[in-house]
Design a protein around this motif. Structure first.
Motif, PDB file in Angstrom:
ATOM      1  N   ILE A 146       0.836  -1.189   0.000  1.00 26.55           N
ATOM      2  CA  ILE A 146       0.000   0.000   0.000  1.00 26.55           C
ATOM      3  C   ILE A 146       0.877   1.247   0.000  1.00 26.55           C
ATOM      4  CG2 ILE A 146      -1.875  -1.163   1.223  1.00 26.55           C
ATOM      5  CD1 ILE A 146      -0.936   0.233   3.795  1.00 26.55           C
ATOM      6  N   LYS A 147       0.310   2.355  -0.414  1.00 28.92           N
ATOM      7  CA  LYS A 147       1.011   3.639  -0.378  1.00 28.92           C
ATOM      8  C   LYS A 147       0.461   4.472   0.774  1.00 28.92           C
ATOM      9  CE  LYS A 147       2.581   4.170  -5.156  1.00 28.92           C
ATOM     10  NZ  LYS A 147       2.537   5.024  -6.370  1.00 28.92           N
ATOM     11  N   VAL A 148       1.372   5.028   1.558  1.00 28.41           N
ATOM     12  CA  VAL A 148       0.994   5.831   2.715  1.00 28.41           C
ATOM     13  C   VAL A 148       1.615   7.214   2.564  1.00 28.41           C
ATOM     14  CG1 VAL A 148       1.087   6.043   5.221  1.00 28.41           C
ATOM     15  CG2 VAL A 148       0.911   3.779   4.174  1.00 28.41           C
ATOM     16  N   GLY A 149       0.785   8.244   2.639  1.00 21.88           N
ATOM     17  CA  GLY A 149       1.290   9.618   2.569  1.00 21.88           C
ATOM     18  C   GLY A 149       1.776  10.077   3.936  1.00 21.88           C
ATOM     19  N   ILE A 150       3.049  10.428   4.038  1.00 21.68           N
ATOM     20  CA  ILE A 150       3.607  10.872   5.321  1.00 21.68           C
ATOM     21  C   ILE A 150       4.354  12.188   5.135  1.00 21.68           C
ATOM     22  CG2 ILE A 150       3.808   8.537   6.243  1.00 21.68           C
ATOM     23  CD1 ILE A 150       6.767   8.605   5.577  1.00 21.68           C
ATOM     24  N   THR A 151       4.417  12.962   6.194  1.00 26.18           N
ATOM     25  CA  THR A 151       5.153  14.224   6.208  1.00 26.18           C
ATOM     26  C   THR A 151       6.186  14.162   7.323  1.00 26.18           C
ATOM     27  OG1 THR A 151       3.209  15.426   5.408  1.00 26.18           O
ATOM     28  CG2 THR A 151       4.962  16.726   6.394  1.00 26.18           C
ATOM     29  N   TYR A 152       7.422  14.477   7.006  1.00 26.78           N
ATOM     30  CA  TYR A 152       8.480  14.419   8.010  1.00 26.78           C
ATOM     31  C   TYR A 152       9.615  15.356   7.622  1.00 26.78           C
ATOM     32  CZ  TYR A 152      10.879  11.369   4.640  1.00 26.78           C
ATOM     33  OH  TYR A 152      11.470  10.874   3.515  1.00 26.78           O
ATOM     34  N   LYS A 219      18.375  25.753   8.807  1.00 29.20           N
ATOM     35  CA  LYS A 219      17.722  24.820   9.741  1.00 29.20           C
ATOM     36  C   LYS A 219      18.382  23.439   9.738  1.00 29.20           C
ATOM     37  CE  LYS A 219      13.719  25.466   7.833  1.00 29.20           C
ATOM     38  NZ  LYS A 219      12.267  25.363   7.527  1.00 29.20           N
ATOM     39  N   GLY A 220      18.993  23.078   8.619  1.00 30.09           N
ATOM     40  CA  GLY A 220      19.630  21.772   8.531  1.00 30.09           C
ATOM     41  C   GLY A 220      18.692  20.669   8.070  1.00 30.09           C
ATOM     42  N   TYR A 221      17.443  21.012   7.813  1.00 33.38           N
ATOM     43  CA  TYR A 221      16.465  20.020   7.371  1.00 33.38           C
ATOM     44  C   TYR A 221      15.416  20.696   6.488  1.00 33.38           C
ATOM     45  CZ  TYR A 221      13.465  22.099  10.930  1.00 33.38           C
ATOM     46  OH  TYR A 221      12.745  22.973  11.677  1.00 33.38           O
ATOM     47  N   THR A 222      14.696  19.893   5.739  1.00 30.72           N
ATOM     48  CA  THR A 222      13.578  20.388   4.933  1.00 30.72           C
ATOM     49  C   THR A 222      12.351  19.539   5.223  1.00 30.72           C
ATOM     50  OG1 THR A 222      14.313  18.980   3.094  1.00 30.72           O
ATOM     51  CG2 THR A 222      15.017  21.289   3.071  1.00 30.72           C
ATOM     52  N   ARG A 223      11.208  20.173   5.235  1.00 32.80           N
ATOM     53  CA  ARG A 223       9.939  19.482   5.480  1.00 32.80           C
ATOM     54  C   ARG A 223       9.456  18.881   4.167  1.00 32.80           C
ATOM     55  NH1 ARG A 223       7.817  17.449  10.112  1.00 32.80           N
ATOM     56  NH2 ARG A 223       5.560  17.623  10.215  1.00 32.80           N
ATOM     57  N   VAL A 224       9.256  17.555   4.131  1.00 31.36           N
ATOM     58  CA  VAL A 224       8.863  16.896   2.890  1.00 31.36           C
ATOM     59  C   VAL A 224       7.592  16.083   3.117  1.00 31.36           C
ATOM     60  CG1 VAL A 224      11.223  16.775   2.003  1.00 31.36           C
ATOM     61  CG2 VAL A 224      10.329  14.890   3.398  1.00 31.36           C
ATOM     62  N   LYS A 225       6.840  15.918   2.035  1.00 31.24           N
ATOM     63  CA  LYS A 225       5.637  15.094   2.053  1.00 31.24           C
ATOM     64  C   LYS A 225       5.780  14.077   0.937  1.00 31.24           C
ATOM     65  CE  LYS A 225       0.587  15.247   2.044  1.00 31.24           C
ATOM     66  NZ  LYS A 225      -0.625  16.111   1.982  1.00 31.24           N
ATOM     67  N   ARG A 226       5.729  12.800   1.303  1.00 32.92           N
ATOM     68  CA  ARG A 226       5.973  11.759   0.316  1.00 32.92           C
ATOM     69  C   ARG A 226       4.995  10.604   0.490  1.00 32.92           C
ATOM     70  NH1 ARG A 226      11.888  12.702   0.915  1.00 32.92           N
ATOM     71  NH2 ARG A 226      12.444  13.975  -0.882  1.00 32.92           N
ATOM     72  N   ASP A 227       4.736   9.930  -0.643  1.00 34.97           N
ATOM     73  CA  ASP A 227       3.988   8.673  -0.618  1.00 34.97           C
ATOM     74  C   ASP A 227       4.995   7.535  -0.515  1.00 34.97           C
ATOM     75  OD1 ASP A 227       1.492   9.843  -0.812  1.00 34.97           O
ATOM     76  OD2 ASP A 227       1.503   9.835  -3.007  1.00 34.97           O
ATOM     77  N   VAL A 228       4.927   6.809   0.590  1.00 34.25           N
ATOM     78  CA  VAL A 228       5.873   5.725   0.839  1.00 34.25           C
ATOM     79  C   VAL A 228       5.162   4.394   0.620  1.00 34.25           C
ATOM     80  CG1 VAL A 228       7.388   4.659   2.538  1.00 34.25           C
ATOM     81  CG2 VAL A 228       7.126   7.137   2.494  1.00 34.25           C
TER      82      VAL A 228
END
Length: 380
Positions: A146-152, A219-228
């Protein structure tokens, strides 16, 4: 040997006091009798007494034992393993979840900090997070991708999480020497008090960045939203979790992300019921088929299976289909399917059907009915 005072009396609280009330009373008395503050005769002994009372009453298990047995439960050789205070003296490292140095800090408006209170400017792993994912009944049995949309938060690929435009833009903080904290001294009525606080120049990081990374803004990081894409294993049950490494809360000071745990929620099936690795199914049959016996095609999670219904089957009888349950996620061993037979009695009959049943009844009169057998038990 002097008799010990009641611990509740020592702290000046009632026997049913809450943990917050115990903590508050301890703080006030600790400030009042601490030997570094109060130099009057007997202050140190009172301070030890306060600490001893707090150590017992703030601990739920010790408090329960004390309420039941009193001081005797903590005397040398008692069943609890001897006196927990013997030779303990007093310590500025605190008791329970209170630190004496924290009391000094609030008392003097800054105060001392222990080494454990210094800012940790080294890399630290981020916290784990939890997310619930709903899947269908059959997907849980058969397994599915399955594909799960997550933000991290993802480490910036350009600066590698440093937040600097280049390695040469990072310098050790000259004010704290890279420690992240500074020491200060304050003269009080009780002498010179030394304290530690977060370095105001670097904010506790121990490093200064001259120019920030233009990709992440420092900040050293970027906020991303991906389908895993996630592999849901066959046989998974509700409440079990799947771990996605590095997809949790971001790390601190370049530390790795925590993990994301997907907790499985399974939708109910219209007919099948699950109990561990077993399947239960209600199957309706007519009273004629139950009486005479028959063969029927029964649904399972893997397709239909022919099942023989023996003659004379009784209501609520359960038949077992061995190995037609769910395959265990770890061992692969299947459970069983249990068929709950629901014998249906017709609510309306044609004249011909009624006549045939009446004929059957007349021919059966020579046999004692089930009801007559039932009544005969009460006539004895």
């Amino acid at each position: 040997m002097a008799t010990k005072r009641d611990y509740y009396e020592v702290l000046g609280i009632k026997k049913g006091a809450s943990k917050d009330e115990i903590k508050s009373a301890y703080r006030k008395l600790a400030k009042k009798y601490h030997p570094d503050i109060n130099h009057e005769p007997g202050a140190e002994e009172k301070f030890k007494e306060v600490q001893e009372a707090y150590d017992v009453l703030y601990d739920d298990n010790k408090r329960q034992t004390y309420d039941q047995f009193g001081h005797a439960a903590f005397e040398q050789g008692a069943s609890q393993g001897g006196n927990p205070f013997q030779g303990g003296g007093f310590s500025s490292q605190g008791f329970g979840d209170i630190n004496i140095n924290d009391i000094f800090s609030s008392f003097f408006g800054g105060g001392a900090r222990t080494r454990s209170g210094r800012p940790n400017n080294g890399p630290r792993r981020g916290d784990d997070t939890l997310m619930r994912v709903r899947i269908s009944f059959m997907d849980a049995i058969m397994g599915k991708r399955i594909k799960v949309g997550i933000t991290y938060d993802e480490t910036c690929s350009k600066c590698g999480g440093t937040g600097a435009s280049s390695p040469s833009a990072i310098h050790t903080c000259s004010r704290c020497g890279g420690r992240g904290y500074i020491k200060t001294q304050q003269r009080t009525l009780f002498g010179i008090m030394e304290s530690e606080s977060v370095c105001p120049t670097c904010g506790g990081k121990g490093k200064i960045i001259d120019s920030s990374c233009d990709a992440c803004g420092g900040k050293g990081y970027t906020r991303v939203k991906r389908d895993v894409e996630v592999n849901v294993p066959a046989g998974i049950n509700a409440g079990q979790q799947i771990r996605l490494q590095g997809k949790g809360e971001r790390g601190i000071n370049g530390g790795p992300n925590g993990d994301l745990y997907l907790e499985i929620v399974i939708s109910e099936h219209e007919f099948f019921r699950r109990d561990g690795n077993d399947i239960h199914l209600d199957v309706p049959i007519s009273f004629i088929d139950a009486t005479l016996g028959t063969s029927i095609d029964v649904p399972t999670v893997y397709g239909e299976v022919e099942v023989k219904i023996p003659a004379g089957t009784q209501p609520n009888q359960i038949l077992k289909l061995r190995g037609k349950g769910i395959k265990d996620m770890r061992t692969g061993s299947p459970g069983n399917e249990y068929i709950h037979l629901d014998i249906k009695t017709p609510t309306s009959l044609s004249k011909e059907q009624k006549a045939l049943l009446m004929e059957f009844k007349e021919r059966s009169k020579k046999d004692e009915s089930y009801f007559e057998k039932f009544k005969r038990v009460f006539r004895k």
